[in-house]
Motif scaffolding. Structure first.
Motif, PDB file in Angstrom:
ATOM      1  N   LEU A  16       8.262  -6.353 -49.562  1.00  0.00           N
ATOM      2  CA  LEU A  16       7.327  -7.061 -48.685  1.00  0.00           C
ATOM      3  C   LEU A  16       5.943  -7.128 -49.300  1.00  0.00           C
ATOM      4  O   LEU A  16       5.522  -6.207 -49.993  1.00  0.00           O
ATOM      5  CB  LEU A  16       7.196  -6.335 -47.349  1.00  0.00           C
ATOM      6  CG  LEU A  16       8.238  -6.579 -46.271  1.00  0.00           C
ATOM      7  CD1 LEU A  16       9.608  -6.185 -46.711  1.00  0.00           C
ATOM      8  CD2 LEU A  16       7.863  -5.839 -45.018  1.00  0.00           C
ATOM      9  N   VAL A  17       5.257  -8.222 -49.028  1.00  0.00           N
ATOM     10  CA  VAL A  17       3.834  -8.325 -49.338  1.00  0.00           C
ATOM     11  C   VAL A  17       3.129  -8.389 -47.988  1.00  0.00           C
ATOM     12  O   VAL A  17       3.340  -9.321 -47.203  1.00  0.00           O
ATOM     13  CB  VAL A  17       3.515  -9.580 -50.183  1.00  0.00           C
ATOM     14  CG1 VAL A  17       2.012  -9.712 -50.388  1.00  0.00           C
ATOM     15  CG2 VAL A  17       4.245  -9.516 -51.523  1.00  0.00           C
ATOM     16  N   ILE A  18       2.340  -7.366 -47.717  1.00  0.00           N
ATOM     17  CA  ILE A  18       1.635  -7.258 -46.435  1.00  0.00           C
ATOM     18  C   ILE A  18       0.159  -7.509 -46.701  1.00  0.00           C
ATOM     19  O   ILE A  18      -0.472  -6.800 -47.485  1.00  0.00           O
ATOM     20  CB  ILE A  18       1.851  -5.865 -45.806  1.00  0.00           C
ATOM     21  CG1 ILE A  18       3.352  -5.655 -45.539  1.00  0.00           C
ATOM     22  CG2 ILE A  18       1.020  -5.721 -44.532  1.00  0.00           C
ATOM     23  CD1 ILE A  18       3.714  -4.252 -45.113  1.00  0.00           C
ATOM     24  N   THR A  19      -0.360  -8.539 -46.057  1.00  0.00           N
ATOM     25  CA  THR A  19      -1.758  -8.914 -46.249  1.00  0.00           C
ATOM     26  C   THR A  19      -2.506  -8.690 -44.943  1.00  0.00           C
ATOM     27  O   THR A  19      -2.054  -9.118 -43.880  1.00  0.00           O
ATOM     28  CB  THR A  19      -1.865 -10.395 -46.677  1.00  0.00           C
ATOM     29  OG1 THR A  19      -1.023 -10.610 -47.812  1.00  0.00           O
ATOM     30  CG2 THR A  19      -3.289 -10.758 -47.034  1.00  0.00           C
ATOM     31  N   SER A  20      -3.629  -7.996 -45.041  1.00  0.00           N
ATOM     32  CA  SER A  20      -4.457  -7.733 -43.862  1.00  0.00           C
ATOM     33  C   SER A  20      -5.888  -8.186 -44.147  1.00  0.00           C
ATOM     34  O   SER A  20      -6.271  -8.377 -45.295  1.00  0.00           O
ATOM     35  CB  SER A  20      -4.427  -6.242 -43.510  1.00  0.00           C
ATOM     36  OG  SER A  20      -4.876  -5.471 -44.601  1.00  0.00           O
ATOM     37  N   SER A  21      -6.649  -8.338 -43.078  1.00  0.00           N
ATOM     38  CA  SER A  21      -8.026  -8.800 -43.239  1.00  0.00           C
ATOM     39  C   SER A  21      -8.929  -7.687 -43.765  1.00  0.00           C
ATOM     40  O   SER A  21      -9.966  -7.953 -44.355  1.00  0.00           O
ATOM     41  CB  SER A  21      -8.569  -9.327 -41.915  1.00  0.00           C
ATOM     42  OG  SER A  21      -8.495  -8.319 -40.926  1.00  0.00           O
ATOM     43  N   LEU A  30      -8.242 -13.911 -43.266  1.00  0.00           N
ATOM     44  CA  LEU A  30      -7.307 -13.806 -42.139  1.00  0.00           C
ATOM     45  C   LEU A  30      -8.029 -13.592 -40.811  1.00  0.00           C
ATOM     46  O   LEU A  30      -7.460 -13.854 -39.765  1.00  0.00           O
ATOM     47  CB  LEU A  30      -6.323 -12.646 -42.360  1.00  0.00           C
ATOM     48  CG  LEU A  30      -5.253 -12.852 -43.406  1.00  0.00           C
ATOM     49  CD1 LEU A  30      -4.373 -11.621 -43.506  1.00  0.00           C
ATOM     50  CD2 LEU A  30      -4.407 -14.066 -43.110  1.00  0.00           C
ATOM     51  N   LEU A  31      -9.250 -13.093 -40.852  1.00  0.00           N
ATOM     52  CA  LEU A  31     -10.086 -12.843 -39.668  1.00  0.00           C
ATOM     53  C   LEU A  31      -9.605 -11.662 -38.841  1.00  0.00           C
ATOM     54  O   LEU A  31     -10.323 -11.140 -38.025  1.00  0.00           O
ATOM     55  CB  LEU A  31     -10.163 -14.084 -38.749  1.00  0.00           C
ATOM     56  CG  LEU A  31     -10.619 -15.380 -39.393  1.00  0.00           C
ATOM     57  CD1 LEU A  31     -10.551 -16.513 -38.376  1.00  0.00           C
ATOM     58  CD2 LEU A  31     -12.033 -15.243 -39.927  1.00  0.00           C
ATOM     59  N   GLY A  32      -8.404 -11.220 -38.992  1.00  0.00           N
ATOM     60  CA  GLY A  32      -7.858 -10.085 -38.241  1.00  0.00           C
ATOM     61  C   GLY A  32      -6.349 -10.149 -38.257  1.00  0.00           C
ATOM     62  O   GLY A  32      -5.762 -11.207 -38.472  1.00  0.00           O
ATOM     63  N   GLY A  33      -5.706  -9.006 -38.071  1.00  0.00           N
ATOM     64  CA  GLY A  33      -4.245  -8.968 -38.043  1.00  0.00           C
ATOM     65  C   GLY A  33      -3.645  -8.887 -39.430  1.00  0.00           C
ATOM     66  O   GLY A  33      -4.339  -8.586 -40.406  1.00  0.00           O
ATOM     67  N   VAL A  34      -2.342  -9.162 -39.518  1.00  0.00           N
ATOM     68  CA  VAL A  34      -1.630  -9.073 -40.796  1.00  0.00           C
ATOM     69  C   VAL A  34      -0.626 -10.211 -40.930  1.00  0.00           C
ATOM     70  O   VAL A  34      -0.193 -10.792 -39.931  1.00  0.00           O
ATOM     71  CB  VAL A  34      -0.858  -7.738 -40.955  1.00  0.00           C
ATOM     72  CG1 VAL A  34      -1.782  -6.543 -40.959  1.00  0.00           C
ATOM     73  CG2 VAL A  34       0.207  -7.584 -39.894  1.00  0.00           C
ATOM     74  N   LEU A  94      -5.092 -13.442 -36.794  1.00  0.00           N
ATOM     75  CA  LEU A  94      -5.912 -14.230 -35.885  1.00  0.00           C
ATOM     76  C   LEU A  94      -6.007 -15.670 -36.387  1.00  0.00           C
ATOM     77  O   LEU A  94      -5.925 -16.616 -35.606  1.00  0.00           O
ATOM     78  CB  LEU A  94      -7.303 -13.602 -35.775  1.00  0.00           C
ATOM     79  CG  LEU A  94      -8.296 -14.261 -34.825  1.00  0.00           C
ATOM     80  CD1 LEU A  94      -7.708 -14.370 -33.420  1.00  0.00           C
ATOM     81  CD2 LEU A  94      -9.589 -13.485 -34.796  1.00  0.00           C
ATOM     82  N   LYS A  95      -6.110 -15.832 -37.705  1.00  0.00           N
ATOM     83  CA  LYS A  95      -6.160 -17.172 -38.286  1.00  0.00           C
ATOM     84  C   LYS A  95      -4.883 -17.949 -37.947  1.00  0.00           C
ATOM     85  O   LYS A  95      -4.935 -19.119 -37.579  1.00  0.00           O
ATOM     86  CB  LYS A  95      -6.335 -17.074 -39.800  1.00  0.00           C
ATOM     87  CG  LYS A  95      -6.460 -18.397 -40.511  1.00  0.00           C
ATOM     88  CD  LYS A  95      -6.660 -18.197 -41.999  1.00  0.00           C
ATOM     89  CE  LYS A  95      -6.736 -19.532 -42.716  1.00  0.00           C
ATOM     90  NZ  LYS A  95      -6.864 -19.358 -44.159  1.00  0.00           N
ATOM     91  N   GLY A  96      -3.733 -17.267 -38.058  1.00  0.00           N
ATOM     92  CA  GLY A  96      -2.453 -17.906 -37.723  1.00  0.00           C
ATOM     93  C   GLY A  96      -2.386 -18.280 -36.253  1.00  0.00           C
ATOM     94  O   GLY A  96      -1.923 -19.364 -35.885  1.00  0.00           O
ATOM     95  N   ALA A  97      -2.865 -17.379 -35.393  1.00  0.00           N
ATOM     96  CA  ALA A  97      -2.853 -17.651 -33.953  1.00  0.00           C
ATOM     97  C   ALA A  97      -3.763 -18.832 -33.621  1.00  0.00           C
ATOM     98  O   ALA A  97      -3.393 -19.706 -32.820  1.00  0.00           O
ATOM     99  CB  ALA A  97      -3.302 -16.410 -33.183  1.00  0.00           C
TER     100      ALA A  97
END
Length: 189
Positions: A115-120, A153-157, A170-173
């Motif tokens: 997995l590649v996990i990206t967070s803000s 990403l502004l927040g989240g993962v 947050l960007k995705g939402a």
């Protein structure tokens, strides 16, 4: 008709990686050989002069063999044999492709999800462990994760694996809300 050079490189890397994997598996050394390969890749990254020297066609094979023997003296015999073989066959440029394919073969063999996990923001060790535990339960496989930081990403993962992206950012939402508003506006017109 000849295949493009990159196609040949992929096939060559796959063949060498498969041979190394089979030997390491038979010798119960899958993980240690992978650690060696990753360590050598990190050395190449840290010292580009070493990589250039090994790729220099004007440097003889014997000199390259001697340098690798000194630089990799602590490596497992299977790793050393693989490196010698790559040098003997003039395939030292394929090292990174071989390493990546080897890792892929080992992960597939052990049913590991990469997995590649990206967070803000940078996640601390407890956050990483908790997320890995949750994802392990969800996916049902052992997980090996690479963590990245992307302030956009502004927040989240986001979690990427097996051609799938789970977007909990947050960007995705916000993107989904924008799509819904756009769709609703089109329906009303």
């Amino acid at each position: 008709s000849r295949s493009p050079p990159n196609m040949i490189d992929v096939r060559v890397a796959s063949r060498y990686a498969q041979a190394i994997f089979n030997t390491a598996k038979a010798g119960d050394a899958l993980k240690v050989v992978e650690e060696d390969l990753n360590g050598i890749a990190a050395t190449f990254q840290a010292d580009p002069r070493l990589r250039r020297y090994l790729l220099d066609p004007t440097v003889g094979k014997a000199e390259k063999q001697e340098l690798l023997a000194r630089a990799c003296a602590a490596a497992h015999p299977i790793t050393l044999s693989a490196l010698r073989l790559l040098l003997e066959k003039g395939r030292e440029a394929e090292f990174e492709g071989v390493r990546l394919k080897y890792v892929e073969l080992r992960q597939r063999h052990e049913q590991v999800a990469n997995l590649v996990i990206t967070s803000s923001e940078t996640m601390d060790e407890d956050q990483r462990r908790a997320l890995i535990l949750k994802l392990t339960k969800s996916i049902g496989r052992t997980i090996e994760a690479e963590f990245r930081v992307d302030p956009k990403l502004l927040g989240g993962v986001t979690v990427a694996f097996d051609n799938t992206v789970l977007d909990g950012s947050l960007k995705g939402a916000l993107g989904k809300i924008k799509e819904r508003i756009f769709r609703d506006a089109l329906i009303q017109n």
